[in-house]
Design a protein around this motif. Structure first.
Motif, mmCIF file in Angstrom:
data_model
loop_
_atom_site.group_PDB
_atom_site.id
_atom_site.type_symbol
_atom_site.label_atom_id
_atom_site.label_comp_id
_atom_site.label_asym_id
_atom_site.label_seq_id
_atom_site.Cartn_x
_atom_site.Cartn_y
_atom_site.Cartn_z
ATOM 1 N N THR A 191 -11.408 -29.614 34.731
ATOM 2 C CA THR A 191 -11.849 -28.235 34.944
ATOM 3 C C THR A 191 -13.336 -28.083 34.704
ATOM 4 O O THR A 191 -14.029 -27.359 35.432
ATOM 5 C CB THR A 191 -11.059 -27.278 34.028
ATOM 6 O OG1 THR A 191 -9.667 -27.434 34.268
ATOM 7 C CG2 THR A 191 -11.448 -25.828 34.282
ATOM 8 N N VAL A 192 -13.870 -28.762 33.685
ATOM 9 C CA VAL A 192 -15.310 -28.697 33.417
ATOM 10 C C VAL A 192 -16.097 -29.267 34.595
ATOM 11 O O VAL A 192 -17.098 -28.688 35.036
ATOM 12 C CB VAL A 192 -15.655 -29.448 32.113
ATOM 13 C CG1 VAL A 192 -17.173 -29.584 31.956
ATOM 14 C CG2 VAL A 192 -15.079 -28.716 30.909
ATOM 15 N N VAL A 193 -15.639 -30.394 35.129
ATOM 16 C CA VAL A 193 -16.302 -31.001 36.288
ATOM 17 C C VAL A 193 -16.205 -30.078 37.498
ATOM 18 O O VAL A 193 -17.195 -29.844 38.213
ATOM 19 C CB VAL A 193 -15.694 -32.383 36.604
ATOM 20 C CG1 VAL A 193 -16.256 -32.914 37.921
ATOM 21 C CG2 VAL A 193 -15.974 -33.363 35.473
ATOM 22 N N PHE A 194 -15.014 -29.533 37.730
ATOM 23 C CA PHE A 194 -14.817 -28.625 38.859
ATOM 24 C C PHE A 194 -15.720 -27.404 38.740
ATOM 25 O O PHE A 194 -16.381 -27.009 39.710
ATOM 26 C CB PHE A 194 -13.362 -28.187 38.942
ATOM 27 C CG PHE A 194 -13.129 -27.051 39.895
ATOM 28 C CD1 PHE A 194 -12.970 -27.284 41.253
ATOM 29 C CD2 PHE A 194 -13.087 -25.731 39.442
ATOM 30 C CE1 PHE A 194 -12.775 -26.235 42.136
ATOM 31 C CE2 PHE A 194 -12.895 -24.675 40.325
ATOM 32 C CZ PHE A 194 -12.733 -24.929 41.670
ATOM 33 N N GLY A 195 -15.747 -26.780 37.559
ATOM 34 C CA GLY A 195 -16.567 -25.589 37.359
ATOM 35 C C GLY A 195 -18.041 -25.863 37.571
ATOM 36 O O GLY A 195 -18.764 -25.041 38.148
ATOM 37 N N PHE A 196 -18.495 -27.030 37.125
ATOM 38 C CA PHE A 196 -19.903 -27.411 37.270
ATOM 39 C C PHE A 196 -20.273 -27.547 38.745
ATOM 40 O O PHE A 196 -21.320 -27.068 39.186
ATOM 41 C CB PHE A 196 -20.128 -28.736 36.538
ATOM 42 C CG PHE A 196 -21.578 -29.066 36.293
ATOM 43 C CD1 PHE A 196 -22.282 -28.450 35.271
ATOM 44 C CD2 PHE A 196 -22.231 -29.990 37.091
ATOM 45 C CE1 PHE A 196 -23.616 -28.747 35.044
ATOM 46 C CE2 PHE A 196 -23.561 -30.297 36.871
ATOM 47 C CZ PHE A 196 -24.257 -29.678 35.845
ATOM 48 N N ILE A 197 -19.392 -28.180 39.517
ATOM 49 C CA ILE A 197 -19.639 -28.366 40.954
ATOM 50 C C ILE A 197 -19.530 -27.039 41.705
ATOM 51 O O ILE A 197 -20.361 -26.718 42.567
ATOM 52 C CB ILE A 197 -18.655 -29.401 41.537
ATOM 53 C CG1 ILE A 197 -18.904 -30.775 40.909
ATOM 54 C CG2 ILE A 197 -18.793 -29.479 43.052
ATOM 55 C CD1 ILE A 197 -17.871 -31.817 41.278
ATOM 56 N N ALA A 198 -18.501 -26.246 41.378
ATOM 57 C CA ALA A 198 -18.320 -24.949 42.038
ATOM 58 C C ALA A 198 -19.513 -24.035 41.772
ATOM 59 O O ALA A 198 -19.976 -23.322 42.673
ATOM 60 C CB ALA A 198 -17.027 -24.295 41.547
ATOM 61 N N ALA A 199 -20.027 -24.065 40.539
ATOM 62 C CA ALA A 199 -21.191 -23.250 40.188
ATOM 63 C C ALA A 199 -22.403 -23.659 41.017
ATOM 64 O O ALA A 199 -23.179 -22.817 41.476
ATOM 65 C CB ALA A 199 -21.498 -23.390 38.700
ATOM 66 N N TYR A 200 -22.578 -24.958 41.211
ATOM 67 C CA TYR A 200 -23.709 -25.456 42.022
ATOM 68 C C TYR A 200 -23.580 -24.991 43.467
ATOM 69 O O TYR A 200 -24.562 -24.520 44.072
ATOM 70 C CB TYR A 200 -23.752 -26.984 41.961
ATOM 71 C CG TYR A 200 -24.810 -27.591 42.851
ATOM 72 C CD1 TYR A 200 -26.148 -27.606 42.452
ATOM 73 C CD2 TYR A 200 -24.481 -28.124 44.098
ATOM 74 C CE1 TYR A 200 -27.127 -28.146 43.274
ATOM 75 C CE2 TYR A 200 -25.457 -28.660 44.920
ATOM 76 C CZ TYR A 200 -26.772 -28.682 44.510
ATOM 77 O OH TYR A 200 -27.743 -29.201 45.325
#
Length: 326
Positions: free
Chosen positions: A183-192
């Motif tokens: 989820t942390v990886v997903f959120g970081f990419i989605a935010a970008y």
């Protein structure tokens, strides 16, 4: 349909359905179908609370429109008094409906209704507040919770060995930890990805000159690429001194962490609630998945955190910077 209208009406529809599912459980558990006025009063209180919260939203975000309409000015000026008077009328109706043989049951259901209002209406109001701050504050948290649900299930299915909590026997530590990192990886990419587009980062505002909601602005520093120095161990691995990130990506780590570590406790709470009343699902609205509340038990908790996070760390520091940093 405009973003603001669509988002607001969607949240309202979900809220009403969740309220209906929880209230219906109360009716069934306490066999309260024969209580005088109680179905009517439950929905009346829902109407009153929605009138209060949506009226506050209209006052905050439709100020220019309200100023042109004299009748609306009266409603906004006395909005809280009207809201209180409406609630007071319902309260008096409840007292007048008390029947000797049903006193305890009626007070049970009165409390049940108000707790349900707290869970559904208050939280959905915060969802709408987040939406008006910018679509990104709506989409990233919601998608992070969904991502955590999916990845925690997958990690638990393939690698799960150690039970996590008795309330949900199928939950495992392996799924919980795997879901967190995913989820942390997903959120970081989605935010970008979302930070690139004005439509997602600009606050949703009502423009009286075009009579519609718009998402146009000069993106704040939160959504502009900044250079950050890397810690020594990452410099050696990546062979570079700095990295360019959107500041919102850093905030997304906090949002994703909450979605994966604390958000699931909303689901555990719902599981405990259903076990307490010996039911499998809140309803059968979605075949094979239960009710709407079964899908949104973690989202309401997430919405509250996002609102608190914005007011505590985003809005406050923006004001602080404008006032004290030149």
């Amino acid at each position: 349909m405009d973003t603001g209208w669509f988002g607001g009406l969607s949240v309202l529809g979900i809220q009403v359905k969740c309220f209906h599912e929880i209230i219906t459980i109360g009716y069934r558990v306490y066999r309260s179908y024969d209580l005088p006025w109680f179905r009517t009063l439950s929905w009346y209180f829902l109407l009153c609370v929605n009138y209060f919260f949506y009226g506050e939203t209209v006052a905050d975000y439709f100020a220019t429109f309200v100023q042109r309409e004299e009748q609306l000015q009266f409603l906004i000026r006395y909005h809280r008094f009207i809201s209180f008077a409406l609630y007071l009328a319902g309260f008096c109706m409840f007292v007048l409906s008390l029947v000797k043989k049903h006193y305890r049951l009626q007070f049970y259901m009165f409390a049940w209704t108000h707790v349900t209002l707290l869970i559904t209406v208050t939280q959905s109001h915060l969802v709408i507040q987040n939406l008006f701050e910018g679509m990104i504050w709506f989409l990233v948290p919601i998608s992070s919770v969904i991502c955590n649900d999916i990845t925690a299930y997958l990690f638990g299915f393939f690698f799960g060995r150690t039970p996590l909590i008795k309330l949900s026997p199928k939950k495992t530590w392996e799924g919980f930890i795997g879901g967190f990192f995913s989820t942390v990886v997903f959120g970081f990419i989605a935010a970008y990805m979302l930070s690139k587009y004005q439509y997602f980062v600009c606050p949703v505002e009502y423009r009286s000159d075009v009579n519609s909601f718009v998402t146009e602005c000069e993106p704040s520093e939160l959504f502009q690429l900044q250079s950050y120095s890397l810690p020594p161990f990452l410099k050696a691995v990546l062979r570079r001194e700095t990295v360019s990130l959107y500041p919102f990506q850093i905030h997304s780590i906090a949002l994703s962490t909450f979605a994966s570590l604390i958000g699931p406790f909303g689901g555990f709470f719902a599981s405990g609630f259903k076990r307490a009343f010996k039911i499998k699902d809140f309803a059968n609205t979605i075949p094979g998945h239960g009710g709407i509340m079964d899908r949104f038990d973690c989202q309401y908790l997430m919405a509250t955190f996002v609102h608190v996070y914005i007011t505590s760390f985003i809005r406050y520091f923006s004001i602080f910077k404008k006032c004290f940093i030149r």
